[in-house]
Design a protein around this motif. Structure first.
Motif, PDB file in Angstrom:
ATOM      1  N   GLN A 167     -22.440   1.459  59.036  1.00 37.50           N
ATOM      2  CA  GLN A 167     -23.731   0.825  58.796  1.00 37.50           C
ATOM      3  C   GLN A 167     -24.297   1.297  57.464  1.00 37.50           C
ATOM      4  O   GLN A 167     -23.936   2.365  56.964  1.00 37.50           O
ATOM      5  CB  GLN A 167     -24.691   1.158  59.941  1.00 37.50           C
ATOM      6  CG  GLN A 167     -24.182   0.704  61.294  1.00 37.50           C
ATOM      7  CD  GLN A 167     -25.061   1.138  62.439  1.00 37.50           C
ATOM      8  OE1 GLN A 167     -26.095   1.785  62.255  1.00 37.50           O
ATOM      9  NE2 GLN A 167     -24.658   0.785  63.653  1.00 37.50           N
ATOM     10  N   LEU A 168     -25.207   0.492  56.905  1.00 39.79           N
ATOM     11  CA  LEU A 168     -25.790   0.833  55.612  1.00 39.79           C
ATOM     12  C   LEU A 168     -26.444   2.216  55.636  1.00 39.79           C
ATOM     13  O   LEU A 168     -26.439   2.944  54.645  1.00 39.79           O
ATOM     14  CB  LEU A 168     -26.793  -0.234  55.181  1.00 39.79           C
ATOM     15  CG  LEU A 168     -26.204  -1.620  54.898  1.00 39.79           C
ATOM     16  CD1 LEU A 168     -27.319  -2.602  54.542  1.00 39.79           C
ATOM     17  CD2 LEU A 168     -25.167  -1.563  53.791  1.00 39.79           C
ATOM     18  N   GLY A 169     -27.002   2.577  56.779  1.00 41.97           N
ATOM     19  CA  GLY A 169     -27.660   3.871  56.906  1.00 41.97           C
ATOM     20  C   GLY A 169     -26.698   5.054  56.925  1.00 41.97           C
ATOM     21  O   GLY A 169     -27.135   6.206  56.876  1.00 41.97           O
ATOM     22  N   ASP A 170     -25.399   4.772  56.973  1.00 34.72           N
ATOM     23  CA  ASP A 170     -24.408   5.864  56.936  1.00 34.72           C
ATOM     24  C   ASP A 170     -24.142   6.334  55.513  1.00 34.72           C
ATOM     25  O   ASP A 170     -23.481   7.352  55.316  1.00 34.72           O
ATOM     26  CB  ASP A 170     -23.090   5.401  57.564  1.00 34.72           C
ATOM     27  CG  ASP A 170     -23.213   5.093  59.042  1.00 34.72           C
ATOM     28  OD1 ASP A 170     -22.432   4.261  59.542  1.00 34.72           O
ATOM     29  OD2 ASP A 170     -24.100   5.682  59.705  1.00 34.72           O
ATOM     30  N   ALA A 171     -24.624   5.586  54.527  1.00 33.78           N
ATOM     31  CA  ALA A 171     -24.415   5.976  53.140  1.00 33.78           C
ATOM     32  C   ALA A 171     -25.072   7.330  52.879  1.00 33.78           C
ATOM     33  O   ALA A 171     -26.276   7.515  53.108  1.00 33.78           O
ATOM     34  CB  ALA A 171     -24.997   4.938  52.198  1.00 33.78           C
ATOM     35  N   ALA A 172     -24.271   8.284  52.436  1.00 32.55           N
ATOM     36  CA  ALA A 172     -24.769   9.648  52.255  1.00 32.55           C
ATOM     37  C   ALA A 172     -23.656  10.514  51.697  1.00 32.55           C
ATOM     38  O   ALA A 172     -22.512  10.086  51.558  1.00 32.55           O
ATOM     39  CB  ALA A 172     -25.232  10.244  53.597  1.00 32.55           C
ATOM     40  N   MET A 173     -24.009  11.769  51.402  1.00 30.11           N
ATOM     41  CA  MET A 173     -23.015  12.800  51.132  1.00 30.11           C
ATOM     42  C   MET A 173     -22.685  13.450  52.471  1.00 30.11           C
ATOM     43  O   MET A 173     -23.606  13.769  53.254  1.00 30.11           O
ATOM     44  CB  MET A 173     -23.576  13.811  50.155  1.00 30.11           C
ATOM     45  CG  MET A 173     -22.598  14.902  49.764  1.00 30.11           C
ATOM     46  SD  MET A 173     -21.314  14.311  48.651  1.00 30.11           S
ATOM     47  CE  MET A 173     -22.145  14.559  47.091  1.00 30.11           C
ATOM     48  N   TYR A 174     -21.409  13.660  52.742  1.00 31.69           N
ATOM     49  CA  TYR A 174     -20.984  14.302  53.978  1.00 31.69           C
ATOM     50  C   TYR A 174     -20.299  15.626  53.657  1.00 31.69           C
ATOM     51  O   TYR A 174     -19.388  15.686  52.829  1.00 31.69           O
ATOM     52  CB  TYR A 174     -20.031  13.395  54.763  1.00 31.69           C
ATOM     53  CG  TYR A 174     -20.740  12.236  55.414  1.00 31.69           C
ATOM     54  CD1 TYR A 174     -21.033  11.090  54.699  1.00 31.69           C
ATOM     55  CD2 TYR A 174     -21.133  12.307  56.748  1.00 31.69           C
ATOM     56  CE1 TYR A 174     -21.714  10.031  55.281  1.00 31.69           C
ATOM     57  CE2 TYR A 174     -21.804  11.255  57.352  1.00 31.69           C
ATOM     58  CZ  TYR A 174     -22.095  10.126  56.609  1.00 31.69           C
ATOM     59  OH  TYR A 174     -22.766   9.077  57.205  1.00 31.69           O
ATOM     60  N   PHE A 175     -20.743  16.665  54.350  1.00 30.45           N
ATOM     61  CA  PHE A 175     -20.187  17.995  54.152  1.00 30.45           C
ATOM     62  C   PHE A 175     -19.510  18.479  55.423  1.00 30.45           C
ATOM     63  O   PHE A 175     -20.074  18.386  56.527  1.00 30.45           O
ATOM     64  CB  PHE A 175     -21.289  19.001  53.793  1.00 30.45           C
ATOM     65  CG  PHE A 175     -21.911  18.782  52.455  1.00 30.45           C
ATOM     66  CD1 PHE A 175     -23.122  18.112  52.335  1.00 30.45           C
ATOM     67  CD2 PHE A 175     -21.295  19.240  51.305  1.00 30.45           C
ATOM     68  CE1 PHE A 175     -23.708  17.903  51.100  1.00 30.45           C
ATOM     69  CE2 PHE A 175     -21.870  19.042  50.059  1.00 30.45           C
ATOM     70  CZ  PHE A 175     -23.078  18.364  49.963  1.00 30.45           C
ATOM     71  N   CYS A 176     -18.331  19.039  55.247  1.00 36.20           N
ATOM     72  CA  CYS A 176     -17.631  19.736  56.305  1.00 36.20           C
ATOM     73  C   CYS A 176     -18.022  21.215  56.211  1.00 36.20           C
ATOM     74  O   CYS A 176     -18.207  21.739  55.107  1.00 36.20           O
ATOM     75  CB  CYS A 176     -16.123  19.556  56.090  1.00 36.20           C
ATOM     76  SG  CYS A 176     -15.051  20.351  57.279  1.00 36.20           S
ATOM     77  N   ALA A 177     -18.170  21.886  57.347  1.00 37.93           N
ATOM     78  CA  ALA A 177     -18.595  23.289  57.318  1.00 37.93           C
ATOM     79  C   ALA A 177     -17.927  24.070  58.440  1.00 37.93           C
ATOM     80  O   ALA A 177     -17.580  23.514  59.492  1.00 37.93           O
ATOM     81  CB  ALA A 177     -20.121  23.395  57.416  1.00 37.93           C
ATOM     82  N   TYR A 178     -17.805  25.366  58.212  1.00 36.21           N
ATOM     83  CA  TYR A 178     -17.149  26.293  59.145  1.00 36.21           C
ATOM     84  C   TYR A 178     -18.103  27.421  59.494  1.00 36.21           C
ATOM     85  O   TYR A 178     -18.888  27.872  58.648  1.00 36.21           O
ATOM     86  CB  TYR A 178     -15.908  26.874  58.455  1.00 36.21           C
ATOM     87  CG  TYR A 178     -15.285  28.067  59.142  1.00 36.21           C
ATOM     88  CD1 TYR A 178     -15.816  29.352  58.987  1.00 36.21           C
ATOM     89  CD2 TYR A 178     -14.160  27.920  59.940  1.00 36.21           C
ATOM     90  CE1 TYR A 178     -15.247  30.448  59.618  1.00 36.21           C
ATOM     91  CE2 TYR A 178     -13.581  29.018  60.568  1.00 36.21           C
ATOM     92  CZ  TYR A 178     -14.128  30.270  60.402  1.00 36.21           C
ATOM     93  OH  TYR A 178     -13.569  31.356  61.023  1.00 36.21           O
TER      94      TYR A 178
END
Lengths: 116, 118
Positions: free
Chosen positions: B83-94
């Motif tokens: 969806q358009l609202g999914d547009a973002a920066m995505y970070f993986c983290a531990y």
């Protein structure tokens, strides 16, 4: 939303000046953290605190100091700001996990700092 | 020290399609948490999904699911019906599982910027 505020939200300063960023929480959480976010680096930990007056260094602590005199406040100080410290700074909080239980880390809104 | 690697600086997907974001990590620990965070233009960090390493079942949250391969140290995020609202920066983290005295801190990857094409 978790009660975390950061001040100021935006700041422009000159090289060599001292700068203090404040993180304030209303959740009474034990742990507080300062991260910086830079393009190509993600978020990197600067310092963290595991209680009043208890702090330790993160991976990018050079040029930064912190203080925590009250549970609710965690201050980040740049003693003499440099252009390499231009960044977005995030504060985060979490309750102590203990015995492997999970507690989410909540983030503040961020502070954009520009050092000219 | 733990490291987290995201090898895709940018990804794009057509609206309503499925996209997978990749993440690999390195740790000597056997028990830990892995996370995906979303950062929209507002800059707010939003937890999308959490995986506990001792659980074999992959975590799911509505349209978001992960493919956790512990032996390969791989942790990918699948977004279905984008969806358009999914547009973002995505970070993986531990994060290490046992808490206390620094183990609570998160180690982040460098992020993947996701664009949704209408």
């Amino acid at each position: 939303d978790a009660g975390i505020t950061q001040s100021p939200r935006h700041k422009v300063t000159e090289t060599g000046t001292p700068v203090t960023l404040r993180c304030h929480q209303t959740e009474n959480h034990r742990y507080m953290y300062w991260y910086r976010q830079d393009p190509g680096h993600g978020l990197r930990l600067i310092h963290y605190s595991y209680g009043v007056k208890d702090t330790d260094k993160g991976e990018v602590s050079d040029g930064y100091s912190v203080s925590r005199s009250k549970t609710e406040d965690f201050l980040l100080t740049l003693e003499s700001a440099t252009s390499s410290q231009t960044s977005v700074y995030f504060c985060a909080i979490s309750e102590s996990s203990g015995q492997g239980l999970y507690n989410e880390q909540f983030f503040g809104p961020g502070t954009r700092l520009t050092v000219l | 020290a733990q490291t987290v690697t995201q090898s895709q600086p940018e990804m794009s997907v057509q609206e309503a399609e499925t996209v997978t974001l990749s993440c690999t990590y390195d740790t000597s620990e056997s028990d830990y948490y892995l996370f995906w965070y979303k950062q929209p233009p507002s800059r707010q960090m939003i937890l999308v999904i959490r995986q506990e390493a001792y659980k074999q079942q992959n975590a799911t949250e509505n349209r978001f699911s992960v493919n956790f391969q512990k032996a390969a140290k791989s942790f990918s995020l699948k977004i279905s019906d984008s969806q358009l609202g999914d547009a973002a920066m995505y970070f993986c983290a531990y994060r290490a599982r046992l808490g206390g005295f620094g183990n609570e801190k998160l180690t982040f990857g460098t992020g993947t910027r996701l664009t949704i094409i209408p």
